[in-house]
Design an enzyme around this catalytic site. Structure first.
Site, PDB file in Angstrom:
ATOM      1  N   ASP A 175       0.816  -1.218   0.000  1.00  0.00           N
ATOM      2  CA  ASP A 175       0.000   0.000   0.000  1.00  0.00           C
ATOM      3  C   ASP A 175       0.850   1.269   0.000  1.00  0.00           C
ATOM      4  O   ASP A 175       0.646   2.165  -0.829  1.00  0.00           O
ATOM      5  CB  ASP A 175      -0.928  -0.017   1.215  1.00  0.00           C
ATOM      6  CG  ASP A 175      -1.794   1.223   1.303  1.00  0.00           C
ATOM      7  OD1 ASP A 175      -2.957   1.159   0.894  1.00  0.00           O
ATOM      8  OD2 ASP A 175      -1.308   2.271   1.787  1.00  0.00           O
ATOM      9  N   THR A 188      -5.258   2.427  -0.052  1.00  0.00           N
ATOM     10  CA  THR A 188      -5.235   1.735  -1.338  1.00  0.00           C
ATOM     11  C   THR A 188      -5.649   0.279  -1.170  1.00  0.00           C
ATOM     12  O   THR A 188      -6.382  -0.267  -2.002  1.00  0.00           O
ATOM     13  CB  THR A 188      -3.843   1.826  -1.971  1.00  0.00           C
ATOM     14  OG1 THR A 188      -3.444   3.197  -2.032  1.00  0.00           O
ATOM     15  CG2 THR A 188      -3.840   1.246  -3.373  1.00  0.00           C
ATOM     16  N   ASP A 189      -5.188  -0.358  -0.100  1.00  0.00           N
ATOM     17  CA  ASP A 189      -5.622  -1.725   0.196  1.00  0.00           C
ATOM     18  C   ASP A 189      -7.134  -1.787   0.410  1.00  0.00           C
ATOM     19  O   ASP A 189      -7.816  -2.674  -0.106  1.00  0.00           O
ATOM     20  CB  ASP A 189      -4.916  -2.244   1.449  1.00  0.00           C
ATOM     21  CG  ASP A 189      -3.550  -2.833   1.152  1.00  0.00           C
ATOM     22  OD1 ASP A 189      -3.293  -3.212  -0.002  1.00  0.00           O
ATOM     23  OD2 ASP A 189      -2.735  -2.918   2.083  1.00  0.00           O
ATOM     24  N   ILE A 190      -7.649  -0.858   1.210  1.00  0.00           N
ATOM     25  CA  ILE A 190      -9.086  -0.856   1.501  1.00  0.00           C
ATOM     26  C   ILE A 190      -9.890  -0.661   0.220  1.00  0.00           C
ATOM     27  O   ILE A 190     -10.868  -1.378  -0.040  1.00  0.00           O
ATOM     28  CB  ILE A 190      -9.421   0.261   2.512  1.00  0.00           C
ATOM     29  CG1 ILE A 190      -8.735   0.006   3.857  1.00  0.00           C
ATOM     30  CG2 ILE A 190     -10.931   0.388   2.689  1.00  0.00           C
ATOM     31  CD1 ILE A 190      -9.214  -1.219   4.581  1.00  0.00           C
ATOM     32  N   GLY A 201      -9.874  -3.721  -1.837  1.00  0.00           N
ATOM     33  CA  GLY A 201     -10.824  -4.692  -1.301  1.00  0.00           C
ATOM     34  C   GLY A 201     -12.252  -4.375  -1.709  1.00  0.00           C
ATOM     35  O   GLY A 201     -13.035  -5.272  -2.052  1.00  0.00           O
TER      36      GLY A 201
END
Length: 406
Positions: A146, A178-180, A183
């Site tokens: 991220d 960015t990860d969230i 997802g």
């Protein structure tokens, strides 16, 4: 019964983007089987402190980071570097609707667990691969995290104090945004693939990349560049297209003022005791306020310090001007609106008695989110899943444990 209670998800992902998608699907009712490495499990189980505390105030083995993205799942430990473990995962995939993985490109092919291999045994499988850079392109084989993607993907060029200010420089967002977002986009893609499968039949491969998501989510800033050829610069808490739309000092702290149109600016000017601002040709329209922000913002800052944050929020809310305080997390969870929406919940936990959780923001009138179980202990459901889903006998499970496969 949740909206997705008819579905089974095989979650081979670790860390955040994949598990976040799996948790959303689990909250919506899907059975989510989280496959982890025996002994260690998901990397984030060790990403602490802080760790969940037991009834005696002692740290458990469960890191808070892991607890943020894994509720409503079943944990199964399988070593799929071994042929017997590979067979177990293939058998589970054959009985699943969705598979989520975030291994490096080609990483699962060596174990016969890539999409091309698994679609042969389950043509209906929706297989979602999440990587840093996608399945194609010159960076495809690189690992992607991220923080790195926030920098490479342009976000950090927009986040931080402006050049020339004290403390100027690029700053990452305070959560792994960015990860969230990856997802979330992965979940949207999975649901779209499900709709296609239900309509036309057949599964498919989903190729999700953190970099793609980061670029897509630059939104208006990306379009600001694409329409002008000029890269936007860091503005701190200011907005590139709207003024005033930032933080301002108060008599006891700071508050956020988000004026969205000229009518709201007029109301704000009146509350600030400066009604002439609304008729000043330098400030009367948003276009002119953006052009003259260097003059207007210092004037506003001089005015806002004479009232407390609570006074500004109360007076501006009465006239319909959006604004709010800058809360820390203790203040945020104590906020009456946050409490009224039930955003902090607790679930029973085997080691701690109860574990706190942040509620899902999804509110469905007919098929509401269900909070069935806390994030599982490592391997908590291995025996149960292998017996109930794959029909293994107790002696077979015991033999697999003895050989270190599970």
């Amino acid at each position: 019964m949740g909206a997705l209670s008819h579905l089974r998800v095989l979650d081979l992902s670790r860390v955040l983007a994949g598990p976040w998608s799996g948790q959303i699907l689990a909250d919506l009712g899907a059975e989510v089987i989280k496959v982890e490495r025996p002994g260690n499990g998901d990397d984030t189980r060790a990403w602490g402190p802080p760790f969940l505390k037991d009834a005696y105030g002692e740290n458990t083995s469960e890191a808070a980071y892991y607890l943020s993205a894994n509720r409503n799942k079943e944990s199964v430990t399988i070593d799929f570097t071994k042929p017997e473990g590979q067979k177990l995962v293939r058998d589970l995939a054959a009985k699943s609707d969705i598979l989520i993985e975030n291994f490096k490109v080609g990483g699962l092919a060596a174990y016969g667990l890539d999409y091309e291999s698994l679609k042969e045994i389950n043509p209906e499988l929706i297989y979602c691969s999440i990587t840093g850079f996608g399945q194609t392109g010159p960076y495809a084989t690189r690992a992607g995290y991220d923080f790195m993607i926030q920098g490479l993907g342009g976000l950090m060029s927009l986040t931080g104090r402006p050049e020339g200010d004290e403390g100027a420089g690029p700053v990452k967002v305070g959560v792994a945004l960015t990860d969230i977002l990856t997802g979330l986009y992965s979940t949207v893609a999975i649901l779209a693939a499900l709709a296609h499968r239900d309509h036309d039949g057949g599964g498919q491969h989903i190729d999700m990349a953190l970099l793609d998501v980061q670029v897509a989510c630059l939104a208006n800033q990306a379009m600001n560049y694409l329409t002008t050829g000029v890269s936007p610069k860091r503005l701190g808490n200011a907005h590139p297209n709207i003024v005033p739309y930032q933080d301002f000092p108060t008599a006891d702290g700071d508050f956020i003022l988000t004026v969205g149109n000229d009518g709201q600016f007029r109301k704000f000017a009146e509350v600030a005791g400066q009604p002439q601002w609304a008729d000043d040709p330098r400030f009367s329209t948003n276009k002119m306020r953006v052009a003259n922000r260097g003059m207007l913002v210092p004037l506003i800052r001089q005015a806002t310090v004479f009232k407390t944050t609570a006074e500004w929020v109360s007076q501006l809310e009465k006239v319909g001007v959006p604004c709010g305080p800058i809360n820390d997390l203790a203040q945020m969870f104590a906020d009456p609106q946050v409490k009224a929406r039930g955003l902090a919940i607790e679930l029973p936990h085997a080691l701690a008695g109860m574990v706190p959780q942040v509620a899902s923001p999804i509110r469905l009138s007919k098929t509401p989110v269900e909070y069935r179980s806390a994030p599982p202990l490592l391997g908590e459901h291995t025996t149960q899943v292998l017996q109930s889903v794959l029909g293994l006998t107790p002696s077979s499970v015991a033999a697999l444990k003895e050989s270190g496969v599970i």
